[in-house]
Design an enzyme around this catalytic site. Structure first.
Site, short mmCIF file in Angstrom:
data_model
loop_
_atom_site.label_atom_id
_atom_site.label_comp_id
_atom_site.label_asym_id
_atom_site.label_seq_id
_atom_site.Cartn_x
_atom_site.Cartn_y
_atom_site.Cartn_z
N CYS A 62 -5.33 -3.21 3.01
CA CYS A 62 -5.04 -2.91 4.41
C CYS A 62 -6.25 -3.09 5.33
O CYS A 62 -6.61 -4.21 5.67
CB CYS A 62 -4.45 -1.51 4.53
N GLU A 94 0.83 -1.20 0.00
CA GLU A 94 0.00 0.00 0.00
C GLU A 94 0.87 1.26 0.00
O GLU A 94 1.90 1.31 0.66
CB GLU A 94 -0.89 0.00 1.25
N LYS A 110 -10.02 1.47 -2.42
CA LYS A 110 -10.20 0.96 -1.06
C LYS A 110 -11.57 1.33 -0.50
O LYS A 110 -11.97 2.50 -0.51
CB LYS A 110 -9.09 1.51 -0.16
#
Length: 267
Positions: free
Chosen positions: A153, A41, A112
């Site tokens: 994440c 990331e 995301k």
């Protein structure tokens, strides 16, 4: 399928970060001859200033990062899962994964979905929503005849996303991250292994390592490949570097046949 994980210690120098990423990709290609290479990331820029993060972003297609990634995928004839990047679209910004095929063409983009707005046990605050907007789409792509699912994440804490990826046929799930040291030491491995067991997929958890933001913040690292039974089959050392593994989909089929959870869902 052969895979390589690239673990980085990204800072707030975009040019240097891109140089390091390219060098580590080349190292991984030479070591593992992979089909799929995964970056972490925010591999191109990692800081704690929203304005600086926005300034590091680019509009896609085009731009320095996009052009570099496309060229590296084509040069090495790999599928390149480019961790995540700050994507600019009009007046909005996203934490986005780009994936490039062996011909250098973009084959997927994932924004995301779950944003990290957290006060950690050591008193440090993270407010990702100050920098980026939330994505909405569940995204998969193909490497050969295998389906790969995307997460980033903080997504790892929301199993419904991974159930959706499994329902879309995922054989592999990739999660680039910059997981914090304080949460990572207790939760990174157990969550990654749980997502692999639940989905009966190979789970590639690829992290940042070490400090950034002038030493004020730290990432856990421990990038790993986890098999569908929940075993760690490859892991990076506690430093910048790479790790590789060969994924055995005959084994995946055996796991799914022995414990056919995908056929037993009620809710």
């Amino acid at each position: 399928m052969k895979v390589s994980l690239v673990q980085m210690n990204t800072q707030n120098d975009k040019a240097e970060n891109l140089k390091v990423a390219a060098e580590l990709i080349e190292k991984a290609v030479k070591a593992d001859n992979p089909d799929l290479v995964v970056l972490p990331e925010y591999f191109a820029f990692l800081g704690d200033n929203p304005q600086e993060m926005h300034e590091s972003g680019e509009e896609f297609p085009g731009g320095e990062i996009y052009t570099l990634l496309s060229g590296l995928a084509r040069k090495h004839a790999i599928t390149l899962h480019a961790g995540s990047i700050v994507e600019k679209e009009g007046n909005r910004f996203y934490n986005s994964t780009l994936v490039f095929g062996p011909n250098g063409k973009q084959i997927a983009r994932y924004r995301k979905i779950h944003l990290f707005d957290v006060d950690t046990p050591n008193g440090i605050s993270y407010r990702e929503s100050d920098s980026v907007a939330r994505g909405e789409d569940v995204v998969t792509y193909k490497v050969g005849d295998r389906t790969v699912g995307c997460g980033i994440c903080y997504d790892i804490r929301f199993p419904e996303l991974f159930r959706a990826l499994r329902d879309k046929g995922a054989d592999v799930i990739v999660l680039p991250a910059a997981f914090t040291l304080m949460t990572g030491k207790d939760h990174w491995e157990v969550l990654a292994r749980a997502r692999a067991v639940e989905t009966q997929t190979y789970f590639l958890a690829v992290g940042q390592i070490g400090t950034h933001a002038g030493g004020k913040k730290a990432c856990w690292g421990h990038s790993m490949v986890i098999d569908p039974w929940g075993h760690i089959v490859a892991q990076c050392s506690d430093t910048v570097g790479t790790a590789g593994a060969a994924l055995d989909f005959d084994y995946s089929a055996k796991v799914r046949a022995n414990v056919p959870v995908a056929n037993h869902h009620v809710l």
